[in-house]
Design an enzyme around this catalytic site. Structure first.
Site, PDB file in Angstrom:
ATOM      1  N   HIS A 141       0.283  -3.679  -7.408  1.00 38.86           N
ATOM      2  CA  HIS A 141      -1.143  -3.121  -7.919  1.00 38.86           C
ATOM      3  C   HIS A 141      -1.356  -4.018  -9.134  1.00 38.86           C
ATOM      4  CE1 HIS A 141      -4.761  -0.957  -9.727  1.00 38.86           C
ATOM      5  NE2 HIS A 141      -4.714  -0.409  -8.592  1.00 38.86           N
ATOM      6  N   ASP A 218       6.191   2.636 -10.397  1.00 36.68           N
ATOM      7  CA  ASP A 218       5.081   2.904 -10.203  1.00 36.68           C
ATOM      8  C   ASP A 218       4.688   4.065  -9.155  1.00 36.68           C
ATOM      9  OD1 ASP A 218       2.351   3.201  -9.585  1.00 36.68           O
ATOM     10  OD2 ASP A 218       1.777   1.023  -9.681  1.00 36.68           O
ATOM     11  N   GLN A 221       0.993   6.364  -5.875  1.00 35.97           N
ATOM     12  CA  GLN A 221       0.673   6.674  -4.461  1.00 35.97           C
ATOM     13  C   GLN A 221       1.656   7.494  -3.854  1.00 35.97           C
ATOM     14  OE1 GLN A 221      -2.080   6.020  -3.123  1.00 35.97           O
ATOM     15  NE2 GLN A 221      -2.987   4.575  -4.394  1.00 35.97           N
ATOM     16  N   LYS A 244      -4.991  10.981  -8.508  1.00 35.92           N
ATOM     17  CA  LYS A 244      -4.579  10.579  -7.057  1.00 35.92           C
ATOM     18  C   LYS A 244      -3.798  11.985  -6.563  1.00 35.92           C
ATOM     19  CE  LYS A 244      -4.452   5.509  -7.933  1.00 35.92           C
ATOM     20  NZ  LYS A 244      -5.598   5.191  -7.367  1.00 35.92           N
ATOM     21  N   CYS A 382      -7.306  -3.712  -5.448  1.00 37.41           N
ATOM     22  CA  CYS A 382      -6.603  -4.240  -6.991  1.00 37.41           C
ATOM     23  C   CYS A 382      -5.191  -4.802  -6.664  1.00 37.41           C
ATOM     24  CB  CYS A 382      -6.411  -3.101  -8.014  1.00 37.41           C
ATOM     25  SG  CYS A 382      -8.049  -2.590  -8.517  1.00 37.41           S
TER      26      CYS A 382
END
Ligand code: PLP
Length: 424
Positions: A141, A218, A221, A244, A382
């Protein structure tokens, strides 16, 4: 098998986990799922962008503002102590959620982007030198690319990019080859928002550590889809966003190993991050407050704790197993649609169906689906380098959460057929 993300959750869903799992009942906890769009019931499939909030989260935020509102770590009065307890108690809940070793390894941020920028501006500024290298993957991202470009430009360091295959899988062999004595940090996405790929972060971390290189993951998600154990992964930093994970916007978490965070300078200056200030010199506060300058997003933290409690009540193994089944069902449906090409077909995938269609732009697909009440995202997500890698300007992306159902997938497929009719 323990379904920790990164361990082939899509391949080996835990079938027993699904016993007693009831998405229809769960849906009743989410007021936003009851709205109608263009006169049709909402089919919300844009969970990778943000998730809907259960009533328990909304109640926790309202309760905070109506009964507990006060600033934290400042007042001796009753409400301030209540708010401080709620705030620091939430940190313990997050620590347990990630299985971190210590509460002070949990830093509250504005979100994943903020957490990554913190590491880039603090760790990166302290340790990067000219000619050093930071490794990212080709499926990041923008928020795990641009902060590294900024600090690499400033320090005249180089950003290295691990390539991916046509299925959207990381080239682990290339990654291993790219690790060198110039590598100062690896920053890699756990689950790709544009492709759904689950990266083999455990292996990536082990390979980096063999060369003494720390790894930032990261996790934007991943936390909402399956259990994450930062000690088992042995990652050095892990960032995610509350919104999220069925929590409020504007709140997030950066996990960092204590010895790394201790050695890093503060990212921002202000109230709460100090222990003593004179015009000559400031002494910084201990962890984690050193990285939490100013009045924090207390209501966000309270809402995030409620979201974590909600997710834990459903059970992350159950969520992983249910979503794996939903993804398999959706993949089968979409693969049968003529002219539709899935972008991202990795063996290990979380609930993302990114696709393009012959003769119909992704934005047009998104618009027609919207008229049918089906909310998907259309665009570059993104992740412009991912679009470039696959030679497409944009994709339409359906992304699932545990409140989605097979009926939602059927509605998606039906709406895509409608788009085909319109453009025929
Ligand atoms: N990383 C990934 C993989 C994402 O999907 C996102 C958001 O879509 C982010 C980082 C940025 O998250 P936020 O905008 O909440 O900071």
């Amino acid at each position: 098998m323990k379904p920790v993300v990164g361990q082939r959750i899509a391949e080996e869903p835990c079938q027993e986990c699904l016993v007693g799992f009831g998405p229809e009942k769960i849906r009743q906890d989410f007021p936003a799922l009851r709205v109608t769009v263009h006169g049709k019931p909402l089919v919300y499939l844009d969970n990778a962008a943000t998730t809907q909030k259960p009533q328990a989260v909304l109640d926790a935020v309202v309760r905070y503002y109506t009964q507990e509102n006060s600033n934290v770590h400042r007042g001796v009065h009753f409400l301030s102590q209540v708010a401080t307890q709620a705030y620091d108690g939430a940190r313990t809940r997050v620590r347990r959620f990630l299985n971190a070793a210590h509460d002070h390894e949990i830093v509250f941020t504005r979100g994943t982007t903020d957490g990554i920028n913190l590491v880039a501006q603090s760790y990166g500024r302290k340790y990067l030198r000219a000619g050093d290298e930071v490794i990212v993957t080709a499926m990041e991202h923008h928020s795990n690319i641009v902060p590294w470009q900024m600090i690499c430009d400033e320090k005249r360091a180089n950003l290295k990019v691990v390539p991916i295959t046509d299925a959207g899988e990381l080239r682990l062999d290339e990654y291993e080859r790219m690790l060198s004595d110039r590598t100062r940090l690896v920053a890699a996405v756990h689950v790709s928002n544009a492709l759904g790929t689950v990266n083999p972060v455990r292996e990536m971390i082990a390979l980096a550590h063999a060369r003494g290189v720390p790894v930032l993951v990261d996790g934007a998600q991943s936390v909402s889809h399956a259990p994450v154990d930062v000690q088992a992964l042995d990652c050095d930093f892990y960032a995610f966003s509350g919104h999220k994970l069925f929590g409020p916007t504007g709140i997030g978490v950066l996990y960092g190993k204590a010895e790394l965070l201790e050695a890093m300078p503060p990212y921002q200056g202000g109230g709460d991050m100090i222990s003593a200030v004179t015009f000559e010199k400031t002494l910084y506060n201990t962890l984690p407050y050193k990285f939490e300058a100013g009045t924090p997003h207390i209501a966000g933290v309270v809402g995030l704790a409620a979201a974590i409690e909600y997710v834990e009540r459903i059970g992350r193994k159950q969520i992983a197993a249910y979503e794996a089944d939903l993804l398999a069902y959706g993949t089968e449906l979409l693969s049968a649609i003529p002219g539709l090409r899935l972008i991202g077909t990795a063996k290990d995938k979380a609930g993302v169906l990114s696709f393009v269609m012959d003769g119909i732009h992704a934005h047009d697909i998104g618009t027609i689906l919207d008229m049918e009440g089906v909310a998907v995202r259309a665009g570059h997500h993104c992740a412009m380098p991912v679009m470039k890698r696959f030679g497409v300007p944009a994709t339409a992306r359906a992304s699932v959460a545990f409140y989605n159902t097979r009926a939602d997938m059927d509605a998606l497929a039906k709406a895509i057929h409608k788009a085909i009719e319109v453009f025929a």
